[in-house]
Design an enzyme around this catalytic site. Sequence first.
Site, PDB file in Angstrom:
ATOM      1  N   ASP A   1     -21.077  70.926  39.619  1.00 56.28           N
ATOM      2  CA  ASP A   1     -20.991  71.784  40.808  1.00 56.28           C
ATOM      3  C   ASP A   1     -20.448  70.986  41.986  1.00 56.28           C
ATOM      4  O   ASP A   1     -21.053  70.013  42.416  1.00 56.28           O
ATOM      5  CB  ASP A   1     -22.400  72.296  41.163  1.00 56.28           C
TER       6      ASP A   1
ATOM      7  N   TYR B   1     -17.606  69.306  50.175  1.00 50.77           N
ATOM      8  CA  TYR B   1     -18.116  67.991  49.761  1.00 50.77           C
ATOM      9  C   TYR B   1     -17.032  66.906  49.817  1.00 50.77           C
ATOM     10  O   TYR B   1     -17.340  65.720  49.712  1.00 50.77           O
ATOM     11  CB  TYR B   1     -18.725  68.029  48.344  1.00 50.77           C
TER      12      TYR B   1
ATOM     13  N   LYS C   1     -16.215  75.795  45.590  1.00 51.99           N
ATOM     14  CA  LYS C   1     -16.582  76.860  46.528  1.00 51.99           C
ATOM     15  C   LYS C   1     -15.619  76.926  47.708  1.00 51.99           C
ATOM     16  O   LYS C   1     -15.103  75.898  48.158  1.00 51.99           O
ATOM     17  CB  LYS C   1     -18.005  76.631  47.071  1.00 51.99           C
TER      18      LYS C   1
ATOM     19  N   HIS D   1     -18.930  80.237  49.528  1.00 53.78           N
ATOM     20  CA  HIS D   1     -19.989  79.261  49.784  1.00 53.78           C
ATOM     21  C   HIS D   1     -21.107  79.833  50.666  1.00 53.78           C
ATOM     22  O   HIS D   1     -22.283  79.645  50.383  1.00 53.78           O
ATOM     23  CB  HIS D   1     -19.371  78.012  50.426  1.00 53.78           C
TER      24      HIS D   1
HETATM   25  N1  LIG Z   1     -24.343  76.321  47.765  1.00 54.55           N
HETATM   26  C1  LIG Z   1     -24.844  75.589  48.729  1.00 54.55           C
HETATM   27  O1  LIG Z   1     -24.810  75.968  49.918  1.00 54.55           O
HETATM   28  C2  LIG Z   1     -25.467  74.271  48.413  1.00 54.55           C
HETATM   29  C3  LIG Z   1     -26.223  73.617  49.399  1.00 54.55           C
HETATM   30  C4  LIG Z   1     -26.809  72.399  49.066  1.00 54.55           C
HETATM   31  C5  LIG Z   1     -26.648  71.878  47.783  1.00 54.55           C
HETATM   32  N2  LIG Z   1     -25.878  72.537  46.855  1.00 54.55           N
HETATM   33  C6  LIG Z   1     -25.698  71.994  45.489  1.00 54.55           C
HETATM   34  O2  LIG Z   1     -26.961  71.706  44.913  1.00 54.55           O
HETATM   35  C7  LIG Z   1     -26.993  70.345  44.521  1.00 54.55           C
HETATM   36  C8  LIG Z   1     -28.377  69.783  44.570  1.00 54.55           C
HETATM   37  O3  LIG Z   1     -28.947  69.896  45.847  1.00 54.55           O
HETATM   38  P1  LIG Z   1     -29.433  68.630  46.692  1.00 54.55           P
HETATM   39  O4  LIG Z   1     -28.572  67.481  46.367  1.00 54.55           O
HETATM   40  O5  LIG Z   1     -29.525  69.096  48.098  1.00 54.55           O
HETATM   41  O6  LIG Z   1     -30.942  68.418  46.245  1.00 54.55           O
HETATM   42  P2  LIG Z   1     -31.762  68.064  44.912  1.00 54.55           P
HETATM   43  O7  LIG Z   1     -30.884  67.995  43.731  1.00 54.55           O
HETATM   44  O8  LIG Z   1     -32.933  68.970  44.917  1.00 54.55           O
HETATM   45  O9  LIG Z   1     -32.333  66.633  45.269  1.00 54.55           O
HETATM   46  C9  LIG Z   1     -31.533  65.494  45.370  1.00 54.55           C
HETATM   47  C10 LIG Z   1     -32.450  64.351  45.845  1.00 54.55           C
HETATM   48  O10 LIG Z   1     -33.464  64.106  44.873  1.00 54.55           O
HETATM   49  C11 LIG Z   1     -33.351  62.777  44.376  1.00 54.55           C
HETATM   50  N3  LIG Z   1     -33.608  62.848  42.925  1.00 54.55           N
HETATM   51  C12 LIG Z   1     -32.791  63.306  41.960  1.00 54.55           C
HETATM   52  N4  LIG Z   1     -33.376  63.246  40.754  1.00 54.55           N
HETATM   53  C13 LIG Z   1     -34.619  62.731  40.979  1.00 54.55           C
HETATM   54  C14 LIG Z   1     -35.707  62.438  40.124  1.00 54.55           C
HETATM   55  N5  LIG Z   1     -35.636  62.641  38.799  1.00 54.55           N
HETATM   56  N6  LIG Z   1     -36.849  61.932  40.677  1.00 54.55           N
HETATM   57  C15 LIG Z   1     -36.951  61.714  42.012  1.00 54.55           C
HETATM   58  N7  LIG Z   1     -35.927  61.999  42.876  1.00 54.55           N
HETATM   59  C16 LIG Z   1     -34.786  62.503  42.355  1.00 54.55           C
HETATM   60  C17 LIG Z   1     -31.949  62.337  44.697  1.00 54.55           C
HETATM   61  O11 LIG Z   1     -31.877  60.938  44.884  1.00 54.55           O
HETATM   62  P3  LIG Z   1     -30.835  59.988  44.094  1.00 54.55           P
HETATM   63  O12 LIG Z   1     -29.485  60.613  44.153  1.00 54.55           O
HETATM   64  O13 LIG Z   1     -30.941  58.719  44.866  1.00 54.55           O
HETATM   65  O14 LIG Z   1     -31.361  59.860  42.693  1.00 54.55           O
HETATM   66  C18 LIG Z   1     -31.684  63.075  46.014  1.00 54.55           C
HETATM   67  O15 LIG Z   1     -32.275  62.377  47.097  1.00 54.55           O
HETATM   68  C19 LIG Z   1     -26.006  69.676  45.484  1.00 54.55           C
HETATM   69  O16 LIG Z   1     -25.612  68.397  45.061  1.00 54.55           O
HETATM   70  C20 LIG Z   1     -24.901  70.693  45.486  1.00 54.55           C
HETATM   71  O17 LIG Z   1     -24.093  70.577  44.327  1.00 54.55           O
HETATM   72  C21 LIG Z   1     -25.308  73.717  47.162  1.00 54.55           C
END
Ligand SMILES: NC(=O)c1ccc[n+]([C@@H]2O[C@H](COP(=O)([O-])OP(=O)(O)OC[C@H]3O[C@@H](n4cnc5c(N)ncnc54)[C@H](OP(=O)(O)O)[C@@H]3O)[C@@H](O)[C@H]2O)c1
Length: 274
Positions: A45, A50, A75, A108
């Site tokens: 994704d 990004y 997106k 998005h």
């Molecule tokens: N459509 C939208 O508007 C929108 C908005 C926000 C995000 N997104 C998408 O959703 C994806 C995920 O969201 P997100 O990055 O905000 O949050 P997330 O995936 O919920 O959390 C990422 C955080 O958790 C940590 N992490 C990952 N795996 C872990 C584990 N097994 N144990 C402990 N900590 C862990 C990561 O650190 P490390 O990387 O240091 O491991 C990072 O700090 C984004 O990358 C993007 O592709 C979409």
Amino acid sequence: METILLNNGVEMPSLGLGTYKIGRTDEEVYHAVRSALDIGYRHIDTATLYQNEHSVGKAIRDSGITRDELFVTTKLWGSDVLAHNVKGAFETSLRNLGFDYLDLYLVHWPVKGRLQEVWKELESLYYSEKARAIGLSNHLIHHMEEALQNATVAPVVNQVEQHPYLNQEELREYCEEEGVTVQSWSPLGSNKIPLLKEPVLAEIGSNYSKSPAQVVLRWHLDIGAVPLPKSSHPERQRENFEVFDFRLTAEEIGRIGALNRDHRTGMHPDNMEF
Ligand SMILES: NC(=O)c1ccc[n+]([C@@H]2O[C@H](COP(=O)([O-])OP(=O)(O)OC[C@H]3O[C@@H](n4cnc5c(N)ncnc54)[C@H](OP(=O)(O)O)[C@@H]3O)[C@@H](O)[C@H]2O)c1
């Protein structure tokens, strides 16, 4: 890996790699995506916002995995909507990724006053067969109703912030009725809330020798959502991928759902400005 059949017959792997801020440099993005592909991720994704489509695409192309084994989403950003540049933005994304088609193209965020018009533009991309599927992101029920008033193609997904502190029950029920799959962004609660420290997650995890993160990701899968966890680290990417060998009971799903406090880490979709 489990897959989900989308409402247009396209199959989507039921867990994807999030790539927002997955690396500070192009190299870091490249290596993080390569390691996820080596682990077995087949669903990636990204988004125009990004600014990593180029490195994500290169990692995918260099992996040697055939394009049809992969599911790649990007997106459309709101400023391209305001600039009447939907088709141009789509072509730029394709070029950045180095692909000749996308698996999924999403709006998005809803752009006030332009919801129907944007969806019509995405429909024409879908009809041109350059996107195998089209969908929405961050659309509340009222945005979906407005956007789809004259739709001839249904969105396959709505990608929204969703985790146990924001369990989106009402929106999820609506999407289910409409045949729209919900993808969860910030499925682990991002790094902004201490969700993974909730004792109930460790307690449930001990029944299966799984970590709190694995329990949360399994909760998403078991409620029919598609989580998109981001990790820059191969060992956590692997941990997040090893969630297909257990299932939660209805009681455990309920206990995790009870953590809900309607807490958003991101913008409220009605307040987003471009
Ligand atoms: N459509 C939208 O508007 C929108 C908005 C926000 C995000 N997104 C998408 O959703 C994806 C995920 O969201 P997100 O990055 O905000 O949050 P997330 O995936 O919920 O959390 C990422 C955080 O958790 C940590 N992490 C990952 N795996 C872990 C584990 N097994 N144990 C402990 N900590 C862990 C990561 O650190 P490390 O990387 O240091 O491991 C990072 O700090 C984004 O990358 C993007 O592709 C979409």
